[in-house]
Design a protein around this motif. Sequence first.
Motif, PDB file in Angstrom:
ATOM      1  N   ARG A 110     -16.440  77.823 -62.151  1.00 18.25           N
ATOM      2  CA  ARG A 110     -16.976  76.477 -62.344  1.00 18.25           C
ATOM      3  C   ARG A 110     -18.459  76.500 -61.986  1.00 18.25           C
ATOM      4  O   ARG A 110     -18.866  77.132 -61.008  1.00 18.25           O
ATOM      5  CB  ARG A 110     -16.249  75.492 -61.444  1.00 18.25           C
ATOM      6  CG  ARG A 110     -14.788  75.267 -61.763  1.00 18.25           C
ATOM      7  CD  ARG A 110     -14.148  74.350 -60.722  1.00 18.25           C
ATOM      8  NE  ARG A 110     -14.871  73.095 -60.625  1.00 18.25           N
ATOM      9  CZ  ARG A 110     -14.360  71.903 -60.919  1.00 18.25           C
ATOM     10  NH1 ARG A 110     -13.109  71.814 -61.338  1.00 18.25           N
ATOM     11  NH2 ARG A 110     -15.076  70.796 -60.796  1.00 18.25           N
ATOM     12  N   GLN A 111     -19.273  75.808 -62.781  1.00 14.94           N
ATOM     13  CA  GLN A 111     -20.708  75.800 -62.511  1.00 14.94           C
ATOM     14  C   GLN A 111     -21.014  75.254 -61.124  1.00 14.94           C
ATOM     15  O   GLN A 111     -21.939  75.718 -60.448  1.00 14.94           O
ATOM     16  CB  GLN A 111     -21.430  74.982 -63.577  1.00 14.94           C
ATOM     17  CG  GLN A 111     -22.946  75.105 -63.526  1.00 14.94           C
ATOM     18  CD  GLN A 111     -23.616  74.296 -64.626  1.00 14.94           C
ATOM     19  OE1 GLN A 111     -23.551  73.078 -64.631  1.00 14.94           O
ATOM     20  NE2 GLN A 111     -24.253  74.979 -65.563  1.00 14.94           N
ATOM     21  N   ASP A 112     -20.203  74.291 -60.659  1.00 19.66           N
ATOM     22  CA  ASP A 112     -20.476  73.694 -59.353  1.00 19.66           C
ATOM     23  C   ASP A 112     -20.098  74.604 -58.189  1.00 19.66           C
ATOM     24  O   ASP A 112     -20.330  74.263 -57.028  1.00 19.66           O
ATOM     25  CB  ASP A 112     -19.777  72.340 -59.225  1.00 19.66           C
ATOM     26  CG  ASP A 112     -18.269  72.427 -59.486  1.00 19.66           C
ATOM     27  OD1 ASP A 112     -17.724  73.539 -59.479  1.00 19.66           O
ATOM     28  OD2 ASP A 112     -17.642  71.365 -59.710  1.00 19.66           O
ATOM     29  N   ARG A 113     -19.521  75.790 -58.488  1.00 24.47           N
ATOM     30  CA  ARG A 113     -19.236  76.776 -57.433  1.00 24.47           C
ATOM     31  C   ARG A 113     -20.468  77.615 -57.094  1.00 24.47           C
ATOM     32  O   ARG A 113     -20.474  78.349 -56.113  1.00 24.47           O
ATOM     33  CB  ARG A 113     -18.107  77.705 -57.863  1.00 24.47           C
ATOM     34  CG  ARG A 113     -16.753  77.033 -57.982  1.00 24.47           C
ATOM     35  CD  ARG A 113     -16.144  76.758 -56.645  1.00 24.47           C
ATOM     36  NE  ARG A 113     -14.817  76.162 -56.757  1.00 24.47           N
ATOM     37  CZ  ARG A 113     -14.074  75.785 -55.737  1.00 24.47           C
ATOM     38  NH1 ARG A 113     -14.551  75.945 -54.505  1.00 24.47           N
ATOM     39  NH2 ARG A 113     -12.894  75.236 -55.916  1.00 24.47           N
ATOM     40  N   ASN A 114     -21.504  77.547 -57.946  1.00 25.67           N
ATOM     41  CA  ASN A 114     -22.756  78.270 -57.724  1.00 25.67           C
ATOM     42  C   ASN A 114     -22.544  79.776 -57.617  1.00 25.67           C
ATOM     43  O   ASN A 114     -23.179  80.458 -56.812  1.00 25.67           O
ATOM     44  CB  ASN A 114     -23.467  77.751 -56.460  1.00 25.67           C
ATOM     45  CG  ASN A 114     -23.956  76.330 -56.636  1.00 25.67           C
ATOM     46  OD1 ASN A 114     -24.472  75.963 -57.688  1.00 25.67           O
ATOM     47  ND2 ASN A 114     -23.763  75.504 -55.606  1.00 25.67           N
ATOM     48  N   SER A 190     -19.418  78.592 -65.734  1.00 23.24           N
ATOM     49  CA  SER A 190     -20.521  79.509 -65.471  1.00 23.24           C
ATOM     50  C   SER A 190     -20.031  80.910 -65.811  1.00 23.24           C
ATOM     51  O   SER A 190     -18.940  81.308 -65.378  1.00 23.24           O
ATOM     52  CB  SER A 190     -20.946  79.432 -64.003  1.00 23.24           C
ATOM     53  OG  SER A 190     -21.997  80.362 -63.743  1.00 23.24           O
TER      54      SER A 190
END
Length: 524
Positions: A110-114, A190
């Motif tokens: 997930r993109q919000d996991r960086n 991501s």
Amino acid sequence: MFVSGSGAAVAAGRNFPAEPKAVTLQLKWYHQFQFAGYYAALNKGFYREEGLDVTLLEGGADKSALAMVTQGRAHFGIGDSDLLIQRINGEPLVALAAIFQHSPYVIMSRQDRNIRSPSDLVGARVMLSNDQGGIQLRAMLQREGIDPARVNILPQTWNLQDLVDGRVDAVSAYATVEPAWMRERGVVPSIMRSVDYGVDFYGDLIFTTEAVLEDNRAETAAFLRATRRGWEYAFANEQELVDAILTMPGVVQRGVTRDKLLQEAADMRPYVLPDVVEIGHLNAGRLEAIGRTLADLGMVKKDHSLSDFMYQPESEARALMVRWVIGGSVGVLLILALVLLWNLQIRSRVRERTRALQQEIQRRAEIEQQLKDSQEMVQLVFGTTAAGIVMNTPDGRLVMANPAYYATVGYSEAELRAMDTRELTHPDDRSRYTALRERLLRGELESFTEEKRYLKKGGDTVWVRSTVSMVRGADGTPSRVIAVTEDITKRRETEDRLRQSEALLAIAGRTAHLGGWSLDLKTR
């Protein structure tokens, strides 16, 4: 689940062999566009034309193509570059063709996991499958100096909801399928590609065993010819193949839709490169390079040999020579009989023509090999270079582009194919750029370099330095326009700030000068 090989409805009326040879191909996953070339070859009768009755076995998470082939339950299978390890370890496998010139296996989060780089995976929960790209992704970690033991590797459940709900941090995925499914669920993915870290493997290798190849050389060559025809047809008729896939058992039930299949077809092109190299192309030097990568990372022994791993078909040049010699032998015998009666010079002429033909065949074979080697190098540079590369028709239709170009303009391949790419140029720069482009097409310029702005998807502006050249057809008319672009946005922003600073300094200087002149007037 299998797809029968009759193809009778599509191929009715053609002259097929009375008793076609039964052949079984084990797919590596469930039915989707990833295997469209095989469906096309089956449904359009290409396999039957080659004397083959092909059955396609559907794959899945619990169905190993390697096991099916080595156990004699399938003649051919679809695997990955992981097959090199099996070959080096003694399994008598033979790679016949590579459908994907770059493996589509990626690490997706997930993109919000960086999670942006391999170092971000340390301590993360990552689902991997050993026989579905696991070796390639472990190689990426080791290439970056990261011990895979530092990553919490979990068995692959093949359930994307585990990633969506946060039960894991990342998963192995196919770049042509799972990212689109994530976006459909409203989650921005991501993607981490191993090719960006020096690990560039083949994908979807067609393979068999030495025993099957030895006993079925003619059938193997026929299977590969029909398969290549099938893939060429599939990419030229994507809509038709999508309609066919949607009728296969279990496809709709898995939530596969027409839009998903069309998106998968578009996403496959940068990995298959059907417009750059022959579909199925394998290069012995690249296989050796993959073997060295695995050896350098300690995954296989260094003193290995892959000399018999790659299928070596009878070259087209040699086949042409053999057919000519066999066909000509009967004629030569007749000519010799006539020569004894009529003209002894005919034999000399035949020998002279034979030598000329053999020299021409050898020359063409050498040119063909040079072209294949050049295509391989172009493919590697095209897929990995940081510069954006795009090829368009003179009227602005997209032919192909590399991943860096798509990233620069923000559009997908499917979106660009629906556009006039000339409209990407900013309106304020368009007239100047169009004038240079027209001079290029008229032959007044061999190439030109221009700094201009692109309008990205969403309306943002990006500055690029674009070097443009042209390819002409055999008749001399322009056929392709090629542009190599470099993102110079940061440089232009820096230059703008410098110009603003210089302008402020100049204003300040003039103000100070005027102030001094006024003081002089008061003292005079």
